[in-house]
Design an enzyme around this catalytic site. Sequence first.
Site, PDB file in Angstrom:
ATOM      1  CG  HIS A 179      -1.893  -1.046   1.385  1.00  0.00           C
ATOM      2  ND1 HIS A 179      -2.024  -1.809   2.527  1.00  0.00           N
ATOM      3  CD2 HIS A 179      -2.841  -1.480   0.524  1.00  0.00           C
ATOM      4  CE1 HIS A 179      -3.010  -2.676   2.357  1.00  0.00           C
ATOM      5  NE2 HIS A 179      -3.519  -2.499   1.151  1.00  0.00           N
ATOM      6  CE  LYS A 193     -15.222  -6.426   4.642  1.00  0.00           C
ATOM      7  NZ  LYS A 193     -13.962  -6.435   3.904  1.00  0.00           N
ATOM      8  NE  ARG A 201      -2.942  -7.304  -4.603  1.00  0.00           N
ATOM      9  CZ  ARG A 201      -3.693  -7.737  -3.592  1.00  0.00           C
ATOM     10  NH1 ARG A 201      -3.145  -7.936  -2.410  1.00  0.00           N
ATOM     11  NH2 ARG A 201      -4.970  -7.989  -3.766  1.00  0.00           N
ATOM     12  CB  SER A 238      -4.294  -6.627   4.587  1.00  0.00           C
ATOM     13  OG  SER A 238      -3.930  -5.355   4.123  1.00  0.00           O
TER      14      SER A 238
HETATM   15  O1  PNS Z   1      -9.035  -2.591   0.538  1.00  0.00           O
HETATM   16  P1  PNS Z   1     -10.405  -3.043   0.172  1.00  0.00           P
HETATM   17  O2  PNS Z   1     -11.059  -3.704   1.328  1.00  0.00           O
HETATM   18  O3  PNS Z   1     -10.399  -3.880  -1.075  1.00  0.00           O
HETATM   19  O4  PNS Z   1     -11.236  -1.694  -0.147  1.00  0.00           O
HETATM   20  C1  PNS Z   1     -12.560  -1.747  -0.616  1.00  0.00           C
HETATM   21  C2  PNS Z   1     -13.197  -0.359  -0.636  1.00  0.00           C
HETATM   22  C3  PNS Z   1     -13.036   0.335   0.701  1.00  0.00           C
HETATM   23  C4  PNS Z   1     -12.538   0.482  -1.701  1.00  0.00           C
HETATM   24  C5  PNS Z   1     -14.690  -0.564  -0.987  1.00  0.00           C
HETATM   25  O5  PNS Z   1     -15.220  -1.556  -0.179  1.00  0.00           O
HETATM   26  C6  PNS Z   1     -15.521   0.711  -0.839  1.00  0.00           C
HETATM   27  O6  PNS Z   1     -15.370   1.632  -1.598  1.00  0.00           O
HETATM   28  N1  PNS Z   1     -16.393   0.738   0.186  1.00  0.00           N
HETATM   29  C7  PNS Z   1     -17.225   1.869   0.481  1.00  0.00           C
HETATM   30  C8  PNS Z   1     -18.684   1.598   0.095  1.00  0.00           C
HETATM   31  C9  PNS Z   1     -18.906   1.828  -1.376  1.00  0.00           C
HETATM   32  O7  PNS Z   1     -18.742   2.920  -1.900  1.00  0.00           O
HETATM   33  N2  PNS Z   1     -19.293   0.752  -2.070  1.00  0.00           N
HETATM   34  C10 PNS Z   1     -19.542   0.767  -3.494  1.00  0.00           C
HETATM   35  C11 PNS Z   1     -18.271   0.510  -4.250  1.00  0.00           C
HETATM   36  S1  PNS Z   1     -18.638   0.276  -5.935  1.00  0.00           S
END
Ligand code: PNS
Length: 161
Positions: A18, A42, A91, A129
């Site tokens: 990251h 979660k 990645r 992670s």
């Molecule tokens: O590191 P991650 O867990 O893959 O990140 C995922 C993240 C935080 C980018 C995604 O879950 C997110 O944007 N969540 C906020 C809710 C939202 O906007 N959902 C619609 C996404 S299309």
Amino acid sequence: MKRIAVYPGTFDPVTNGHLDLTERASRHFDEVVMAVLLNENKQPTFSTEERVAFMRDAVKAWPNVRVDSFGGLLVDYARKIGASVIVRGIRAVSDFEYELQMAMMNRRLIEEIETVFMVPSESYSYLSSKLVREVARFGGNISGLVPDSVEQALLKRFRSS
Ligand code: PNS
């Protein structure tokens, strides 16, 4: 106008992969906001406060990078802070499908916000992670994969569980 990018994620915990991406992004935008997701449903290994604290410590050397947390829709948060770009890391090809879906959905929600995919250094291309947590849980060596403060916190967390 200031070009602000938001780099969102769960960051449970932040890894050197990251941070590699953060450093790259910081060279291309006026400001990069590391947006730590408030996981309401979660159960992350680290609380939002801990994840934010690790991130703050990890990015303190970069003056144009700041850390925040967010809940709700990412695009709403991006608009609120004036970000025109969402940065996400790719990645491997396996990341792409989910990332593409999110990028399309986010564009459908707010057309003007662009998703930019960035590629980390190949030395971090296998890093996640989830894997770091798993290796740490079973006592494997995670040094060099996460910042020192995160390594210590993971060792402590899994020693006491
Ligand atoms: O590191 P991650 O867990 O893959 O990140 C995922 C993240 C935080 C980018 C995604 O879950 C997110 O944007 N969540 C906020 C809710 C939202 O906007 N959902 C619609 C996404 S299309």
